[in-house]
Enzyme design. Structure first.
Site, PDB file in Angstrom:
ATOM      1  N   LYS A   1      -0.154  11.364   6.011  1.00  0.00           N
ATOM      2  CA  LYS A   1       0.291  10.985   6.686  1.00  0.00           C
ATOM      3  C   LYS A   1       1.221   9.417   5.372  1.00  0.00           C
ATOM      4  CE  LYS A   1      -2.819   7.750   6.748  1.00  0.00           C
ATOM      5  NZ  LYS A   1      -3.346   6.412   6.179  1.00  0.00           N
TER       6      LYS A   1
ATOM      7  N   LYS B   1       1.185  -1.299  -0.036  1.00  0.00           N
ATOM      8  CA  LYS B   1      -0.113  -0.074   0.206  1.00  0.00           C
ATOM      9  C   LYS B   1       0.995   1.479   0.006  1.00  0.00           C
ATOM     10  CE  LYS B   1      -3.713   2.840   0.673  1.00  0.00           C
ATOM     11  NZ  LYS B   1      -5.036   2.844  -0.345  1.00  0.00           N
TER      12      LYS B   1
HETATM   13  P1  NAP Z   1     -12.213   9.224   7.577  1.00  0.00           P
HETATM   14  O1  NAP Z   1     -13.708  10.091   6.457  1.00  0.00           O
HETATM   15  O2  NAP Z   1     -11.650   9.845   8.610  1.00  0.00           O
HETATM   16  O3  NAP Z   1     -13.361   8.032   8.522  1.00  0.00           O
HETATM   17  C1  NAP Z   1     -12.225   7.350   9.801  1.00  0.00           C
HETATM   18  C2  NAP Z   1     -13.502   6.995  10.941  1.00  0.00           C
HETATM   19  O4  NAP Z   1     -12.437   6.874  11.497  1.00  0.00           O
HETATM   20  C3  NAP Z   1     -13.914   7.695  11.557  1.00  0.00           C
HETATM   21  O5  NAP Z   1     -15.253   7.541  10.962  1.00  0.00           O
HETATM   22  C4  NAP Z   1     -13.355   8.533  12.513  1.00  0.00           C
HETATM   23  O6  NAP Z   1     -14.897   9.135  13.072  1.00  0.00           O
HETATM   24  C5  NAP Z   1     -12.972   7.626  12.369  1.00  0.00           C
HETATM   25  N1  NAP Z   1     -11.710   7.813  13.573  1.00  0.00           N
HETATM   26  C6  NAP Z   1     -10.551   8.232  13.906  1.00  0.00           C
HETATM   27  N2  NAP Z   1     -10.050   8.124  14.627  1.00  0.00           N
HETATM   28  C7  NAP Z   1     -10.622   7.726  15.659  1.00  0.00           C
HETATM   29  C8  NAP Z   1      -9.545   6.778  16.900  1.00  0.00           C
HETATM   30  N3  NAP Z   1      -8.650   7.067  17.667  1.00  0.00           N
HETATM   31  N4  NAP Z   1     -10.571   6.286  16.834  1.00  0.00           N
HETATM   32  C9  NAP Z   1     -11.611   5.982  17.095  1.00  0.00           C
HETATM   33  N5  NAP Z   1     -12.678   5.856  15.678  1.00  0.00           N
HETATM   34  C10 NAP Z   1     -11.364   6.952  15.060  1.00  0.00           C
HETATM   35  O7  NAP Z   1     -11.162   8.141   6.579  1.00  0.00           O
HETATM   36  P2  NAP Z   1     -11.536   7.506   5.279  1.00  0.00           P
HETATM   37  O8  NAP Z   1     -11.197   8.324   4.245  1.00  0.00           O
HETATM   38  O9  NAP Z   1     -12.486   6.706   5.461  1.00  0.00           O
HETATM   39  O10 NAP Z   1      -9.815   6.873   5.311  1.00  0.00           O
HETATM   40  C11 NAP Z   1     -10.082   5.038   6.041  1.00  0.00           C
HETATM   41  C12 NAP Z   1      -8.399   4.300   6.336  1.00  0.00           C
HETATM   42  O11 NAP Z   1      -8.495   4.781   4.675  1.00  0.00           O
HETATM   43  C13 NAP Z   1      -7.367   5.356   6.510  1.00  0.00           C
HETATM   44  O12 NAP Z   1      -6.753   4.662   7.207  1.00  0.00           O
HETATM   45  C14 NAP Z   1      -7.046   5.980   4.564  1.00  0.00           C
HETATM   46  O13 NAP Z   1      -6.092   6.385   4.394  1.00  0.00           O
HETATM   47  C15 NAP Z   1      -7.071   4.665   4.075  1.00  0.00           C
HETATM   48  N6  NAP Z   1      -7.363   4.741   2.333  1.00  0.00           N
HETATM   49  C16 NAP Z   1      -9.011   6.004   1.834  1.00  0.00           C
HETATM   50  C17 NAP Z   1      -9.283   5.915   0.633  1.00  0.00           C
HETATM   51  C18 NAP Z   1     -10.508   7.082   0.448  1.00  0.00           C
HETATM   52  O14 NAP Z   1      -9.945   7.542  -0.958  1.00  0.00           O
HETATM   53  N7  NAP Z   1     -10.740   7.864   1.521  1.00  0.00           N
HETATM   54  C19 NAP Z   1      -8.467   5.304   0.243  1.00  0.00           C
HETATM   55  C20 NAP Z   1      -8.554   3.994   0.462  1.00  0.00           C
HETATM   56  C21 NAP Z   1      -7.708   3.873   2.256  1.00  0.00           C
HETATM   57  P3  NAP Z   1     -15.226   9.951  13.206  1.00  0.00           P
HETATM   58  O15 NAP Z   1     -16.603  10.347  12.559  1.00  0.00           O
HETATM   59  O16 NAP Z   1     -15.841  10.411  15.020  1.00  0.00           O
HETATM   60  O17 NAP Z   1     -14.004  11.118  13.228  1.00  0.00           O
END
Ligand code: NAP
Length: 294
Positions: free
Chosen positions: A239, A171
């Site tokens: 990150k 990744k």
């Molecule tokens: P996101 O929309 O910011 O969602 C993250 C979720 O995790 C939120 O619901 C958040 O809760 C929760 N969270 C954050 N910190 C936490 C903690 N310490 N304890 C418990 N819950 C926590 O992020 P995302 O885009 O879905 O990405 C998630 C992961 O997938 C990341 O590692 C990212 O690099 C990876 N990723 C993302 C994409 C993309 O296109 N977005 C693609 C591939 C991979 P709250 O609602 O309370 O903030």
């Protein structure tokens, strides 16, 4: 069909959880801010009030939170996954985190009787919505086999790439490739606009040749429209550039072009653009050539 717990219902986790419901699994979701878990409940899943509650009967647990410390937060400690999931449960970490942290957490999971897989995903929000993610999986081959049915509910290209941590290493390479592609696409759009070229036509023909890519397909129009709604936030790509830069250094490998792109991503985050989609690299590319994105 399995009892699945999904921890972290953000841009990626929520559509993945909904797709698992559609695939026929019994899905319980937990999110730190509870509204998002209600959205899962409306889609036929169950909302849990804590990690412990979400995982207590789970056969498979998926974590999908932003960064290494967030994964540590939800899996370790008295309220975490390891202390509360049934012995023998599969833990699939779909978050993108440091490979060394993934290796350490896999060891801690095994000590707790949990079967770990690091399974970061690629394909963006649209890939999550369409259950079409590419999933790179590290861990034991038998655990990979056991996870297939659940992973099939969220992804299309699902590959076992080696032992624990390998998924995160692959990744990291994925993120290096994507960031470099986006930056060069941004520079190309700035260049084309400077010549007053029909950019719709240009991207169409470029997309059919060797310059074509999923990055061009998914991010080109966003640049033309100056629409940088996330998608994948620059803060998360920052990150990931930190992860790949550190891991490359650790391996004694140089990534000169990646290092430059990492600095450009860093500049955007430092000035407050971390909430934009990573196609927002265009803004800085444009400004460096005298454009005004304000
Ligand atoms: P996101 O929309 O910011 O969602 C993250 C979720 O995790 C939120 O619901 C958040 O809760 C929760 N969270 C954050 N910190 C936490 C903690 N310490 N304890 C418990 N819950 C926590 O992020 P995302 O885009 O879905 O990405 C998630 C992961 O997938 C990341 O590692 C990212 O690099 C990876 N990723 C993302 C994409 C993309 O296109 N977005 C693609 C591939 C991979 P709250 O609602 O309370 O903030």
């Amino acid at each position: 069909m399995a009892k699945v717990a999904v921890i972290g219902l953000g841009i990626m986790g929520l559509p993945m959880a909904k797709n698992l419901v559609t695939a026929g699994h019994q899905v319980t979701g937990y999110n730190r801010s509870p509204e998002k878990a209600q959205e899962l409940a409306q889609a036929g899943g169950t909302a849990a009030g804590s990690v412990a509650e979400a995982v207590k009967d789970a056969e498979v647990i998926i974590t999908m939170v932003p960064d290494s410390p967030d994964v540590q937060d939800v899996v370790e400690g008295a309220d975490g996954v390891f202390a509360n999931a049934p012995k023998g449960a599969l833990w699939i970490d779909a978050s993108t985190i440091r490979p060394d942290v993934a290796v350490n957490l896999a060891g801690a999971a095994r000590e707790a009787g949990i079967r770990p897989l690091d399974a970061p995903v690629s394909g963006g929000e649209q890939g999550a919505i369409n259950a079409a993610l590419s999933i790179m999986v590290g861990g034991e081959a038998t655990d990979f086999e056991a996870a297939q049915e659940v992973l099939n509910g969220v992804g299309k290209t699902i590959v076992h790439v080696g032992p624990s941590g390998s998924g995160q290493t692959v990744k990291a390479a994925n993120q290096l490739i994507v960031a470099g592609n986006i930056q060069l696409l941004a520079e190309s759009v700035v260049f084309l606009e400077a010549y007053g070229v029909d950019t719709d036509a240009a991207l169409k023909v470029l997309g059919g040749g060797l310059a074509g890519s999923k990055v061009l397909d998914q991010k080109g129009q966003k640049m033309l429209d100056r629409n940088f709604d996330p998608g994948f936030r620059l803060a998360l790509h920052h990150k990931d550039m930190g992860i790949v830069t550190a891991a490359a250094r650790e391996a004694g490998v140089t990534i000169p072009l990646g290092a430059v792109v990492a600095q450009l991503v860093s500049a955007l985050v430092a000035r407050g653009d971390g909430g934009l989609d990573h196609s927002g690299l265009f803004k800085l590319a444009h400004e460096l050539s005298g454009g005004d994105e304000k």
